[in-house]
Enzyme design. Structure first.
Site, PDB file in Angstrom:
ATOM      1  N   GLY A   8     -23.490 -58.841  48.889  1.00  0.00           N
ATOM      2  CA  GLY A   8     -23.207 -59.137  50.296  1.00  0.00           C
ATOM      3  C   GLY A   8     -21.946 -58.424  50.759  1.00  0.00           C
ATOM      4  N   LEU A  10     -21.336 -56.049  52.681  1.00  0.00           N
ATOM      5  CA  LEU A  10     -21.238 -55.534  54.065  1.00  0.00           C
ATOM      6  C   LEU A  10     -21.214 -56.664  55.080  1.00  0.00           C
ATOM      7  CD1 LEU A  10     -23.525 -52.382  53.839  1.00  0.00           C
ATOM      8  CD2 LEU A  10     -21.148 -52.721  53.123  1.00  0.00           C
ATOM      9  N   GLY A  11     -21.017 -57.869  54.609  1.00  0.00           N
ATOM     10  CA  GLY A  11     -20.911 -59.027  55.501  1.00  0.00           C
ATOM     11  C   GLY A  11     -19.500 -59.184  56.038  1.00  0.00           C
ATOM     12  N   GLN A  12     -19.253 -60.305  56.763  1.00  0.00           N
ATOM     13  CA  GLN A  12     -17.947 -60.489  57.407  1.00  0.00           C
ATOM     14  C   GLN A  12     -16.809 -60.479  56.393  1.00  0.00           C
ATOM     15  OE1 GLN A  12     -17.094 -64.395  58.998  1.00  0.00           O
ATOM     16  NE2 GLN A  12     -15.451 -63.642  60.318  1.00  0.00           N
ATOM     17  N   ASP A  34     -25.427 -54.403  48.839  1.00  0.00           N
ATOM     18  CA  ASP A  34     -25.946 -55.222  49.942  1.00  0.00           C
ATOM     19  C   ASP A  34     -27.427 -54.892  50.119  1.00  0.00           C
ATOM     20  OD1 ASP A  34     -24.094 -56.694  52.546  1.00  0.00           O
ATOM     21  OD2 ASP A  34     -26.289 -56.746  52.413  1.00  0.00           O
ATOM     22  N   ILE A  35     -28.099 -55.685  50.914  1.00  0.00           N
ATOM     23  CA  ILE A  35     -29.565 -55.523  51.076  1.00  0.00           C
ATOM     24  C   ILE A  35     -29.900 -54.237  51.820  1.00  0.00           C
ATOM     25  CG2 ILE A  35     -29.638 -56.831  53.237  1.00  0.00           C
ATOM     26  CD1 ILE A  35     -32.295 -57.235  50.523  1.00  0.00           C
ATOM     27  N   ARG A  36     -28.930 -53.759  52.610  1.00  0.00           N
ATOM     28  CA  ARG A  36     -29.098 -52.453  53.284  1.00  0.00           C
ATOM     29  C   ARG A  36     -27.719 -51.814  53.451  1.00  0.00           C
ATOM     30  NH1 ARG A  36     -29.826 -56.456  56.775  1.00  0.00           N
ATOM     31  NH2 ARG A  36     -32.097 -56.470  56.470  1.00  0.00           N
ATOM     32  N   TYR A 141     -27.480 -75.321  54.957  1.00  0.00           N
ATOM     33  CA  TYR A 141     -26.316 -74.562  54.477  1.00  0.00           C
ATOM     34  C   TYR A 141     -25.409 -75.462  53.642  1.00  0.00           C
ATOM     35  CZ  TYR A 141     -22.039 -71.680  54.931  1.00  0.00           C
ATOM     36  OH  TYR A 141     -20.903 -70.922  54.703  1.00  0.00           O
ATOM     37  N   LYS A 145     -24.361 -75.307  49.775  1.00  0.00           N
ATOM     38  CA  LYS A 145     -22.959 -75.175  49.340  1.00  0.00           C
ATOM     39  C   LYS A 145     -22.596 -76.250  48.319  1.00  0.00           C
ATOM     40  CE  LYS A 145     -21.861 -71.425  51.336  1.00  0.00           C
ATOM     41  NZ  LYS A 145     -21.691 -70.215  50.492  1.00  0.00           N
TER      42      LYS A 145
HETATM   43  C1  VAH Z   1     -20.421 -70.732  59.246  1.00  0.00           C
HETATM   44  N1  VAH Z   1     -18.571 -69.144  59.150  1.00  0.00           N
HETATM   45  O1  VAH Z   1     -20.065 -70.994  60.390  1.00  0.00           O
HETATM   46  C2  VAH Z   1     -19.420 -70.007  58.322  1.00  0.00           C
HETATM   47  C3  VAH Z   1     -18.552 -70.973  57.577  1.00  0.00           C
HETATM   48  C4  VAH Z   1     -17.096 -73.002  57.753  1.00  0.00           C
HETATM   49  C5  VAH Z   1     -18.025 -72.091  58.453  1.00  0.00           C
HETATM   50  O2  VAH Z   1     -19.152 -71.479  56.446  1.00  0.00           O
HETATM   51  O3  VAH Z   1     -21.515 -71.014  58.822  1.00  0.00           O
END
Ligand code: VAH
Length: 318
Positions: A8, A10-12, A34-36, A141, A145
């Site tokens: 990952g 190329l992500g934030q 990264d995937i691309r 999400y 986590k």
């Molecule tokens: C999101 N930026 O908003 C992420 C992060 C705490 C937020 O995990 O999903």
């Protein structure tokens, strides 16, 4: 000498972390995947591989080929995107994590993956959220986590893999735009302030969430990975934060530099519900005590730097 593979990349976070790690450990020692690909410095200025982290043999082969001793696993869907695609999110976030942990076990790699304040839920204490407390998140999400924290702890306790992780707050950055998060409003507000002088927030007035400027996040990752393992009582879930803010407070700070900036609201019920299920402010004392975490940027010191760097970026030809 560390030899690091980042998924990952190329992500934030990954796009800036790759550049910073190459400055510290040497360009040839940091393999971005990264995937691309894209035209970013992370993809173009050093070793880069296309990698789908849900492909276990490909992940293991890539790590083996480069002889890495450290895996930084960043590839994942963020909260809002995961909520819209829960099955895909589970497969990517958990399948990718398992594949990366298995490769770290087989190659005896040190391992980092981020958790998030999203690992908490509505029944978690919302103010000064403790390091060790109830975690019943109500988003896919958040489920990913919490499971990820427990899985990484399992790989440390069962197999001795040197796993480490941080519960990140919302991250504010000017290099790579975030994608699919709930806290992204805190980045968009700066872009819109510069481009239009006005921002319509999808998160409501008075909705407090923890945030951190990206330079502090990068420093925290490197500091944790370099920390003396004998001092770590926790492993994969350190609370870290720099500020607890709502859209109004960010707008007030922007107005100190751009007096005409206007903020309005167009609340997105999905992301508002996610934000309201998270803490208002978390306690980072475990990270401070166990490995010396200390954020350098507050809202008042981040804002002029973010505005200045973003103006420079937006002034560049595409
Ligand atoms: C999101 N930026 O908003 C992420 C992060 C705490 C937020 O995990 O999903």
């Amino acid at each position: 000498m560390k030899k690091i593979m980042i998924t990952g990349a190329l992500g934030q976070i990954g796009s800036e972390l790759t550049v910073k790690l190459r400055e510290i450990y040497g360009t040839a020692n940091v393999i971005a995947t990264d995937i691309r690909s894209n035209d970013s410095e992370a993809a173009q200025a050093g070793p880069f591989e296309i990698l789908d982290v849900t492909n276990a043999p490909a992940l293991a082969t890539t790590a083996n080929k480069h002889g890495v001793d450290t895996i930084i696993h960043m590839a994942a869907l963020l909260s809002a995107t995961a909520e819209a695609n829960p099955v895909f999110a589970w497969n990517l976030n958990m399948g990718g994590l398992m594949n990366a942990l298995e490769t770290a076990r087989e190659l005896d790699c040190q391992f980092f993956t981020p958790s998030s304040i999203g690992a908490f839920g509505p029944s978690t204490p919302k103010v000064a959220t403790p390091q060790d407390t109830i975690q019943r998140p109500t988003t896919m999400y958040g489920v990913n986590k919490v499971a990820g924290e427990l899985l990484a702890d399992y790989y440390f306790n069962r197999f001795g893999v040197d796993t480490r992780g941080l519960r990140f707050p919302g991250l504010i950055s000017y290099a790579a735009p975030p994608g699919g998060g709930t806290t992204d409003y805190a980045v968009e507000i700066f872009y819109e302030a510069i481009k239009n002088g006005h921002y319509s927030s999808y998160i409501g007035r008075g909705t407090y969430m923890d945030m951190m400027y990206m330079p502090d996040a990068l420093t925290a990752i490197i500091q944790l990975m370099e920390a003396d393992p004998a001092k770590l009582k926790h492993r994969n879930s350190f609370n870290v934060t720099a500020m607890s803010v709502d859209p109004e407070e960010i707008a007030q700070e922007i107005r100190k530099h751009q007096p005409d900036f206007q903020l309005s609201y167009n609340v997105d019920p999905v992301r508002q519900r996610i934000a309201e299920s998270w803490p208002n402010s978390i306690d980072a004392s475990a990270a401070e005590e166990e490995w010396g975490f200390k954020a350098q940027y507050s809202l008042s010191s981040m804002t002029p730097d973010m505005l200045q760097k973003l103006k420079q970026k937006l002034a560049q030809p595409n």
